[in-house]
Design a protein around this motif. Structure first.
Motif, mmCIF file in Angstrom:
data_model
loop_
_atom_site.group_PDB
_atom_site.id
_atom_site.type_symbol
_atom_site.label_atom_id
_atom_site.label_comp_id
_atom_site.label_asym_id
_atom_site.label_seq_id
_atom_site.Cartn_x
_atom_site.Cartn_y
_atom_site.Cartn_z
ATOM 1 N N LEU A 26 37.035 33.170 41.664
ATOM 2 C CA LEU A 26 36.845 34.610 41.582
ATOM 3 C C LEU A 26 35.746 35.010 42.551
ATOM 4 N N ASP A 51 33.534 40.598 43.419
ATOM 5 C CA ASP A 51 34.110 41.808 42.832
ATOM 6 C C ASP A 51 35.145 41.511 41.755
ATOM 7 N N SER A 67 37.945 39.781 42.099
ATOM 8 C CA SER A 67 39.299 39.540 42.599
ATOM 9 C C SER A 67 39.525 38.047 42.814
ATOM 10 N N PRO A 68 40.727 37.549 42.550
ATOM 11 C CA PRO A 68 40.992 36.110 42.685
ATOM 12 C C PRO A 68 41.206 35.710 44.141
ATOM 13 N N VAL A 69 40.932 34.451 44.430
ATOM 14 C CA VAL A 69 41.158 33.896 45.759
ATOM 15 C C VAL A 69 41.588 32.447 45.587
ATOM 16 N N GLU A 124 45.960 38.654 52.790
ATOM 17 C CA GLU A 124 45.416 38.137 51.537
ATOM 18 C C GLU A 124 44.217 37.232 51.829
ATOM 19 N N TRP A 180 27.044 40.654 43.032
ATOM 20 C CA TRP A 180 27.746 41.924 43.156
ATOM 21 C C TRP A 180 26.772 43.098 43.155
#
Length: 760
Positions: free
Chosen positions: A593, A596, A598-600, A491, A206
């Protein structure tokens, strides 16, 4: 105890663990079978017991415990006979099989004592068990309980293991004291360490993006300073008050100081980012190394197994192992045993020829089987090859047709790779007779299932007269997964790269329509086109230009191009298993994760392929359409055809499908009524005379239902009398068409009159 002894002891420990695990499977399965009705044994439990016995037999052969091979072979025969309905597993046979499970556990516990199980009291007990079970299999009825006296030898065998244990344990302790100091760490703690180090590695990535944003801020400050300098010069020429000029000068100085401080901090951040990334990578490598074991740990004893099995088959075979120092994840290595044994046994039994056959073919009498492990393109690649005769592709093609898997026309068009893929199907075997080595069609199915669990793939190659090669590809570790990130329905989702055949951008003009479904040309094949948003039920695809982003997935027999909104690039993701309380989520394998935070969701490609097949079978597959500057997924109107005549049903289905409608069929009124209550439809086309529920009853139920009464209903019947028409229309039908007089266009025109065109 030398190094070789230590390795042998390690293999025996793994054998004991295998027996412990599989014995529990058989015990639970046998108890479930005992509770079930005698005439209806649970096939799932029988299959599990048979596979458990088969796995123990393979493990016993590896470590040279012939007693375990003998016991499990006759137990496996019993389970297979029960599956085929030749025998019933009543109380007496259940007792015998449970006694066999106990016997296997005692064999594993004292496996070092070969004398006990080869010629001592243990062998007598084995012979008694084998005779008892074989005699039981020859009897038709199975009602009586097994006498308890058969269990008495158990008390004689146990002390032998206990007496031998102290001395052996002392040897182990001394050996460990002489070597490197070992520390016990639970697998759960080790997995958590690897997971946390993996998260650190991912999150360290990141910082470069954050550093880039600060560079943009630095450029913005420079532009601001230049604009301020220009303003200062213009105002100074306009005789601005000195106080105002001083204030402006202060702003310039502050801007300069901010620029200098930001430049210093950027330099420090860049240095920290390099150190942090390097440290995170080293931390993950070390944590991962603690889970790694050399490939040699798994293949100890394989050369002896190949030699002994070759002699049993009357063949001279040498095993050559390459890449023994290749590091493999512990979890993957532990699950490689059964697949590798099955592939080696397959090579010996099906591949390598007898000495006489090899001489006739101009080969040396000794066959060669090669087992190779290496790291390749970020994956673990394991290859098992032999220099035998290969697979007779024409015999395989005939066997595929004989089993009813495909018809003659389809079989003749199959490529070699597609044909060889049938070897992986459950229960498929090229042998007509069952032996201790092969014939049940279990081996390659086990290999295929293991690879699916490990997110791996398998390729089969065969060259007539020169041998066969199996190539397995697995991830280096299960804690991280290289993934292709895509956007679907707005998404992010991740495809494991191991399952992605190709990514591509397809021009809308390249889409063709075959038999009502969309295809495109890919590697000289026609590949079906599917909207990923329909599979995941994530809404319509995002608007785009005349080009479509595709992810090609599947194997030789089942390949599709999934349309996605955008391709976001390759990412390394830390796998986060989903909560077990959620159960199996359709089309999803795990979560992760991103950098950043955010979940995926990580997609289950095998599950998605099954979902596509289901959509096609049910006639629910939507089409991807494009007009001018955007593409969109348009769902065709859905028609339910209800008719008990297969010929009429298929005729109507094909007519409507070719016109673009999505068609679902039902075999009678009851089947149609159930379909209407579970799925949406725009039109119902029904016959009158049908079993269980006729067409008039179906129409009446539809028109009385508040949710369904708005659906138009067309009756297509052989009854052409006026009173029949009147009866159908009074029940609520919107259209009545006689089968004797209708033509293709008549039916299609009537459908368009009721609901319009398929995509209007």
């Amino acid at each position: 105890m030398n190094a070789d002894d230590m390795r042998d002891a390690s293999m025996l420990d793994l054998f004991r663990l295998e027996v412990e695990t599989q014995a529990q499977v058989m015990s639970s399965g046998l108890l479930a079978i005992e509770r079930a009705p005698l005439q209806q044994p649970p096939q799932q439990q029988l299959e599990a017991c048979m596979r458990a016995a088969h796995s123990i037999k393979g493990a016993a052969r590896i470590v040279g415990v012939q007693a375990g091979v003998d016991v499990t072979h006759v137990m496996e025969d019993c389970f297979v006979s029960a599956q085929q309905g030749k025998v019933q597993l009543g109380p007496r046979r259940i007792d015998q099989l449970l006694h066999g499970v106990d016997l296997l556990q005692r064999i594993a516990a004292s496996a070092e004592d070969l004398e006990l199980w080869q010629a001592g009291s243990g062998r007598k007990e084995i012979e008694t068990f084998l005779r008892g079970l074989e005699n039981s299999l020859q009897q038709a009825d199975d009602r009586a309980r097994e006498p308890q006296a058969a269990a008495e030898p158990e008390d004689e065998a146990v002390p032998a293991a206990d007496e031998a244990a102290p001395g052996k344990n002392q040897d182990k302790i001394k050996s460990q004291d002489q070597g490197d100091r070992m520390l016990r760490v639970t697998a759960a703690h080790l997995n958590q360490l690897v997971s946390l180090s993996g998260e650190s590695l991912v999150e360290s990535r990141w910082l470069p993006a954050f550093n880039e944003s600060l560079l943009r801020l630095k450029r913005l400050q420079q532009n601001t300073a230049q604009s301020l300098e220009t303003l200062h010069d213009s105002l100074r020429e306009g005789n601005l008050a000195s106080a105002h000029l001083k204030a402006l000068q202060d702003v310039r100085q502050n801007i300069d100081a901010s620029q200098k401080m930001l430049a210093e901090r950027l330099t420090e951040l860049e240095l920290f980012e390099r150190r942090n990334s390097s440290r995170a990578q080293r931390l993950y490598d070390q944590a991962l190394a603690s889970r790694m074991r050399p490939f040699a740990d798994r293949v100890v004893g394989y050369d002896r197994m190949v030699r002994d099995l070759g002699r049993t088959l009357g063949k001279q075979v040498k095993l050559e192992i390459n890449g023994q120092t290749t590091q493999v994840d512990r979890d993957i290595l532990e699950q490689l045993d059964a697949p590798l044994v099955h592939l080696l046994r397959n090579a010996l039994d099906h591949g390598v020829e007898t000495p006489q056959q090899r001489r006739a073919a101009g080969k040396g009498e000794e066959g060669l089987v090669t087992l190779t492990a290496r790291h390749h393109a970020g994956l673990l690649q394991i290859t098992i090859s032999d220099d035998g005769n290969g697979v007779d592709l024409e015999q395989l093609r005939a066997s595929v047709v004989q089993r009813g898997l495909v018809d003659h026309a389809t079989a003749s068009r199959l490529s070699d790779a597609e044909l060889l893929h049938f070897l992986l199907l459950p229960g498929f075997s090229m042998r007509d007779t069952v032996t201790e080595i092969s014939g049940r069609g279990v081996g390659l199915d086990v290999v295929h299932n293991m690879l699916k669990r490990m997110r791996g793939t398998i390729q089969i190659f065969s060259e007539a007269g020169h041998g066969m090669r199996f190539q397995l590809q697995l991830p280096l570790t299960l804690s991280l997964v290289r993934s292709l990130l895509v956007s679907i329905g707005g998404e992010p989702y991740a495809f494991p790269l191991a399952y992605v055949n190709r990514t591509m951008i397809l021009e809308r003009s390249q889409i063709e329509s075959l038999e009502g479904r969309q295809h495109f040309a890919f590697e000289e094949r026609q590949i079906g086109l599917v909207a990923a948003s329909q599979i995941l039920q994530s809404g319509d695809a995002a608007a785009s230009d005349d080009r479509i982003a595709l992810v090609v997935i599947g194997d030789q027999t089942q390949t599709y191009g999934l349309q996605v909104d955008r391709l976001l690039g390759e990412h390394m993701l830390v796998v986060q298993p989903l909560d077990a309380r959620l159960g199996k989520i359709k089309d999803v394998a795990a979560a992760a994760l991103m950098e950043d935070g955010s979940p995926v969701l990580i997609l289950d490609v095998a599950d998605m392929l099954n979902s596509v097949e289901k959509l096609i079978a049910q006639g629910q597959l939507s089409k991807i359409q494009g007009n001018s500057s955007q593409q969109q997924v348009q769902t065709s109107k859905r028609v339910l055809v209800v008719d008990d005549s297969l010929t009429v049903r298929e005729l109507e289905r094909k007519l409507l499908s070719n016109r673009g409608y999505t068609v679902r069929v039902a075999v009678d009124g009851m089947d149609g009524w159930n379909a209407l209550r579970s799925e949406p439809f725009d039109l119902v086309v029904t016959d009158i005379d049908m079993p269980r529920m006729d067409g008039i009853e179906l129409v009446t139920l539809i028109k009385k239902n508040l949710q369904l009464k708005a659906i138009p209903v067309m009756i297509v019947s052989y009854k052409d009398r006026q009173e029949d028409r009147q009866r159908g229309l009074e029940a609520g039908a919107d259209y009545y068409l006689a089968k004797a007089s209708f033509h293709d266009e008549t039916l299609l025109q009537a459908v368009e009159d009721l609901i319009g065109e398929a995509h209007s």
